[in-house]
Design a protein around this motif. Structure first.
Motif, PDB file in Angstrom:
ATOM      1  N   GLY A 212       0.811  -1.208   0.000  1.00 38.20           N
ATOM      2  CA  GLY A 212       0.000   0.000   0.000  1.00 38.20           C
ATOM      3  C   GLY A 212       0.851   1.266   0.000  1.00 38.20           C
ATOM      4  O   GLY A 212       0.580   2.230  -0.734  1.00 38.20           O
ATOM      5  N   GLU A 213       1.910   1.283   0.861  1.00 37.96           N
ATOM      6  CA  GLU A 213       2.804   2.438   0.890  1.00 37.96           C
ATOM      7  C   GLU A 213       3.518   2.618  -0.447  1.00 37.96           C
ATOM      8  O   GLU A 213       3.690   3.748  -0.934  1.00 37.96           O
ATOM      9  CB  GLU A 213       3.826   2.257   2.013  1.00 37.96           C
ATOM     10  CG  GLU A 213       3.191   2.301   3.408  1.00 37.96           C
ATOM     11  CD  GLU A 213       4.185   1.951   4.497  1.00 37.96           C
ATOM     12  OE1 GLU A 213       5.340   1.611   4.131  1.00 37.96           O
ATOM     13  OE2 GLU A 213       3.836   2.024   5.693  1.00 37.96           O
ATOM     14  N   ILE A 218       4.033   5.626  -5.416  1.00 33.50           N
ATOM     15  CA  ILE A 218       3.962   5.659  -6.881  1.00 33.50           C
ATOM     16  C   ILE A 218       2.914   6.661  -7.344  1.00 33.50           C
ATOM     17  O   ILE A 218       3.147   7.465  -8.255  1.00 33.50           O
ATOM     18  CB  ILE A 218       3.653   4.247  -7.419  1.00 33.50           C
ATOM     19  CG1 ILE A 218       4.834   3.309  -7.176  1.00 33.50           C
ATOM     20  CG2 ILE A 218       3.322   4.289  -8.902  1.00 33.50           C
ATOM     21  CD1 ILE A 218       4.547   1.857  -7.529  1.00 33.50           C
ATOM     22  N   ASN A 219       1.745   6.638  -6.674  1.00 34.58           N
ATOM     23  CA  ASN A 219       0.695   7.581  -7.041  1.00 34.58           C
ATOM     24  C   ASN A 219       1.116   9.029  -6.788  1.00 34.58           C
ATOM     25  O   ASN A 219       0.834   9.928  -7.590  1.00 34.58           O
ATOM     26  CB  ASN A 219      -0.583   7.270  -6.272  1.00 34.58           C
ATOM     27  CG  ASN A 219      -1.162   5.913  -6.649  1.00 34.58           C
ATOM     28  OD1 ASN A 219      -0.865   5.377  -7.712  1.00 34.58           O
ATOM     29  ND2 ASN A 219      -1.989   5.345  -5.780  1.00 34.58           N
ATOM     30  N   ALA A 221       4.240  10.168  -6.674  1.00 40.49           N
ATOM     31  CA  ALA A 221       5.249  10.541  -7.670  1.00 40.49           C
ATOM     32  C   ALA A 221       4.605  10.825  -9.017  1.00 40.49           C
ATOM     33  O   ALA A 221       4.989  11.772  -9.723  1.00 40.49           O
ATOM     34  CB  ALA A 221       6.284   9.417  -7.807  1.00 40.49           C
ATOM     35  N   ALA A 222       3.614  10.012  -9.373  1.00 38.63           N
ATOM     36  CA  ALA A 222       2.925  10.243 -10.631  1.00 38.63           C
ATOM     37  C   ALA A 222       2.198  11.589 -10.616  1.00 38.63           C
ATOM     38  O   ALA A 222       2.195  12.331 -11.614  1.00 38.63           O
ATOM     39  CB  ALA A 222       1.938   9.107 -10.902  1.00 38.63           C
ATOM     40  N   GLY A 223       1.589  11.942  -9.457  1.00 39.09           N
ATOM     41  CA  GLY A 223       0.915  13.239  -9.337  1.00 39.09           C
ATOM     42  C   GLY A 223       1.887  14.403  -9.447  1.00 39.09           C
ATOM     43  O   GLY A 223       1.623  15.398 -10.130  1.00 39.09           O
ATOM     44  N   ASN A 224       3.031  14.288  -8.756  1.00 35.55           N
ATOM     45  CA  ASN A 224       4.041  15.354  -8.824  1.00 35.55           C
ATOM     46  C   ASN A 224       4.565  15.513 -10.250  1.00 35.55           C
ATOM     47  O   ASN A 224       4.762  16.635 -10.733  1.00 35.55           O
ATOM     48  CB  ASN A 224       5.194  15.045  -7.875  1.00 35.55           C
ATOM     49  CG  ASN A 224       4.766  15.131  -6.414  1.00 35.55           C
ATOM     50  OD1 ASN A 224       3.802  15.839  -6.086  1.00 35.55           O
ATOM     51  ND2 ASN A 224       5.454  14.421  -5.531  1.00 35.55           N
ATOM     52  N   ALA A 225       4.802  14.354 -10.894  1.00 34.26           N
ATOM     53  CA  ALA A 225       5.298  14.425 -12.275  1.00 34.26           C
ATOM     54  C   ALA A 225       4.281  15.097 -13.176  1.00 34.26           C
ATOM     55  O   ALA A 225       4.626  15.925 -14.048  1.00 34.26           O
ATOM     56  CB  ALA A 225       5.618  13.030 -12.773  1.00 34.26           C
ATOM     57  N   ALA A 226       3.006  14.740 -12.963  1.00 33.17           N
ATOM     58  CA  ALA A 226       1.961  15.369 -13.777  1.00 33.17           C
ATOM     59  C   ALA A 226       1.883  16.873 -13.512  1.00 33.17           C
ATOM     60  O   ALA A 226       1.705  17.674 -14.441  1.00 33.17           O
ATOM     61  CB  ALA A 226       0.613  14.708 -13.499  1.00 33.17           C
ATOM     62  N   ALA A 227       2.030  17.278 -12.217  1.00 29.33           N
ATOM     63  CA  ALA A 227       1.985  18.714 -11.879  1.00 29.33           C
ATOM     64  C   ALA A 227       3.155  19.463 -12.499  1.00 29.33           C
ATOM     65  O   ALA A 227       3.002  20.551 -13.062  1.00 29.33           O
ATOM     66  CB  ALA A 227       1.980  18.877 -10.357  1.00 29.33           C
ATOM     67  N   ILE A 228       4.348  18.847 -12.378  1.00 32.64           N
ATOM     68  CA  ILE A 228       5.536  19.490 -12.963  1.00 32.64           C
ATOM     69  C   ILE A 228       5.377  19.622 -14.470  1.00 32.64           C
ATOM     70  O   ILE A 228       5.713  20.658 -15.076  1.00 32.64           O
ATOM     71  CB  ILE A 228       6.795  18.697 -12.600  1.00 32.64           C
ATOM     72  CG1 ILE A 228       7.054  18.788 -11.093  1.00 32.64           C
ATOM     73  CG2 ILE A 228       8.005  19.180 -13.384  1.00 32.64           C
ATOM     74  CD1 ILE A 228       8.156  17.869 -10.600  1.00 32.64           C
ATOM     75  N   THR A 229       4.844  18.573 -15.086  1.00 31.78           N
ATOM     76  CA  THR A 229       4.634  18.621 -16.541  1.00 31.78           C
ATOM     77  C   THR A 229       3.640  19.714 -16.906  1.00 31.78           C
ATOM     78  O   THR A 229       3.839  20.467 -17.888  1.00 31.78           O
ATOM     79  CB  THR A 229       4.131  17.260 -17.021  1.00 31.78           C
ATOM     80  OG1 THR A 229       5.098  16.247 -16.678  1.00 31.78           O
ATOM     81  CG2 THR A 229       3.914  17.245 -18.518  1.00 31.78           C
ATOM     82  N   ALA A 230       2.566  19.818 -16.105  1.00 34.38           N
ATOM     83  CA  ALA A 230       1.573  20.854 -16.392  1.00 34.38           C
ATOM     84  C   ALA A 230       2.158  22.254 -16.250  1.00 34.38           C
ATOM     85  O   ALA A 230       1.925  23.133 -17.082  1.00 34.38           O
ATOM     86  CB  ALA A 230       0.365  20.682 -15.455  1.00 34.38           C
TER      87      ALA A 230
END
Length: 303
Positions: A212-213, A218-219, A221-230
Motif C-alpha cells: 500500500g505504501e 507511486i501515485n 510521484a505520478a501526481g508530482n510528475a503530472a503537476a511538474i509537466t503541467a
C-alpha cells in the motif's frame, strides 16, 4: 381272553422296541449284542427287539461349552485369570461314542491346558493385544486332538482377561499418564500452530502495508510528475506567447517599459520597508530607466 391280552401287550412292546424315529440334526448309536451295529439317521428306523439297543444319542448341532476360568502365568511372570467359551460340533457319532469316555470333559481340559501354554509364551501386554492369535492357536490345537473323538472344534473366544488388582492399578496409571501426555502434546501443537498463524498473519499484513505504501508513493510521484509537466507546459506556452508578442511592432518598447516599471516599483518598495534611505549608486541608471519609460509612454500617446 387273557392270553389274547398278553399277546397284545407283547406285540405293542415289540413294536415300540422295533420302531425308532430320530429327530433332525441327531444321530443315535445302535449296539447289537453289545457291539456297534449302526448309526441311525433322522427319520423312521427299525430295530430288532431285545437284540438291538440304543447305546448313545448325539446332537449334531453346534454346541457352546463354557470353559471354567483359570489362572495363567505370562512370560513376564504375571498371574492372569482367563475364562472363555468353546464352540464345537459332533461330526462322527460313532467316534464320539467310543473315542473318549466323555469328550466334553476331554475338550474342556485340553482347552485349559492349551490356553495356559499359549499365554505362557506371551508377555502381559501382548495377551490384551493378540486375543485373535490366542483364539486361533487354541482352536488349531483342539481341532487336531478332537479329530479322534469325532468332534469338530469351530472356534474359541476369550470372554475375560483379569490381571491382579495391583497390576490393574498400574495399568490404569499408565493409561492415565499416556492420555495426559497426548493432551500435553496436543496443547503444544495447538500453541505452535497458533504462533505460526499469528506470524503468518503479521507477515501478510506487513506485506500488504508495504504494498500500500509503495502504491501510495507511486501515485504521489505520478501526481508530482503530472503537476511538474503541467507547470512546464504552462510556462512554455507563456514563453512562446511572450516571444511571439515581442516579435510584433512595438514589442521591444513594451518589454523595456515593463522592465522600467518593475525597477521603479522595486526601489519604491525598498524605501517603504526600510527606515534607511536607499540611494542607488549610479543615479544615471534610474534616470535612464525613467526617461526610457516616459519616452515609451509618449510614443504610445502620439500613436
Amino acid at each position: 381272553m387273557e392270553i389274547a391280552f398278553i399277546l397284545l401287550v407283547i406285540a405293542i412292546i415289540f413294536i415300540v422296541q422295533s420302531i425308532k424315529v430320530v429327530p433332525q440334526q441327531n444321530a443315535w448309536i445302535v449296539e447289537r449284542l453289545g457291539k456297534y451295529h449302526a448309526t441311525l439317521t433322522p427319520g423312521l428306523n427299525f430295530l430288532l427287539p431285545f437284540i438291538d439297543r440304543l447305546a448313545y444319542k448325539h446332537s449334531l448341532k453346534e454346541i457352546p461349552l463354557d470353559v471354567p476360568s483359570q489362572v495363567c502365568i505370562t512370560k513376564d511372570n504375571t498371574q492372569l485369570t482367563v475364562d472363555g467359551i468353546l464352540y464345537f460340533q459332533v461330526t462322527d457319532a460313532m467316534r464320539a461314542s467310543y473315542g473318549a469316555s466323555n469328550y466334553i470333559v476331554a475338550i474342556t481340559q485340553l482347552a485349559q491346558t492349551t490356553l495356559r501354554s499359549v499365554i505362557g509364551r506371551m508377555e502381559l501386554d501382548r495377551t490384551f493385544e493378540e486375543r485373535a492369535i490366542i483364539n486361533t492357536t487354541v482352536v488349531e490345537a483342539l481341532d487336531e486332538a478332537a479329530l479322534n473323538w469325532g468332534v469338530k472344534v469351530l472356534r474359541y473366544e476369550i470372554k475375560d482377561l483379569t490381571p491382579p488388582p495391583a497390576i490393574l492399578h498400574s495399568m490404569q496409571a499408565q493409561i492415565t499418564a499416556e492420555r495426559e501426555k497426548r493432551a500435553l502434546i496436543a496443547a503444544s501443537e495447538g500453541r505452535r500452530q497458533e504462533q505460526i498463524n499469528i506470524a503468518t498473519g503479521e507477515r501478510e499484513a506487513a506485506i500488504a502495508r508495504s504494498e500500500g505504501e509503495k502504491q501510495a508513493e507511486i501515485n504521489k510521484a505520478a501526481g508530482n510528475a503530472a503537476a511538474i509537466t503541467a507547470v512546464a507546459d504552462a510556462t512554455a506556452g507563456a514563453i512562446e506567447k511572450l516571444a511571439a508578442a515581442i516579435q510584433l511592432p512595438g514589442g521591444d518598447q513594451a518589454v523595456q517599459l515593463k522592465i522600467a516599471e518593475k525597477a521603479v516599483d522595486a526601489y519604491a518598495q525598498l524605501a517603504q520597508k526600510n527606515n534607511t534611505m536607499i540611494v542607488p549608486g549610479n543615479m544615471s541608471e534610474v534616470s535612464g530607466l525613467i526617461g526610457t519609460a516616459m519616452a515609451l509612454m509618449r510614443g504610445k500617446q502620439t500613436k
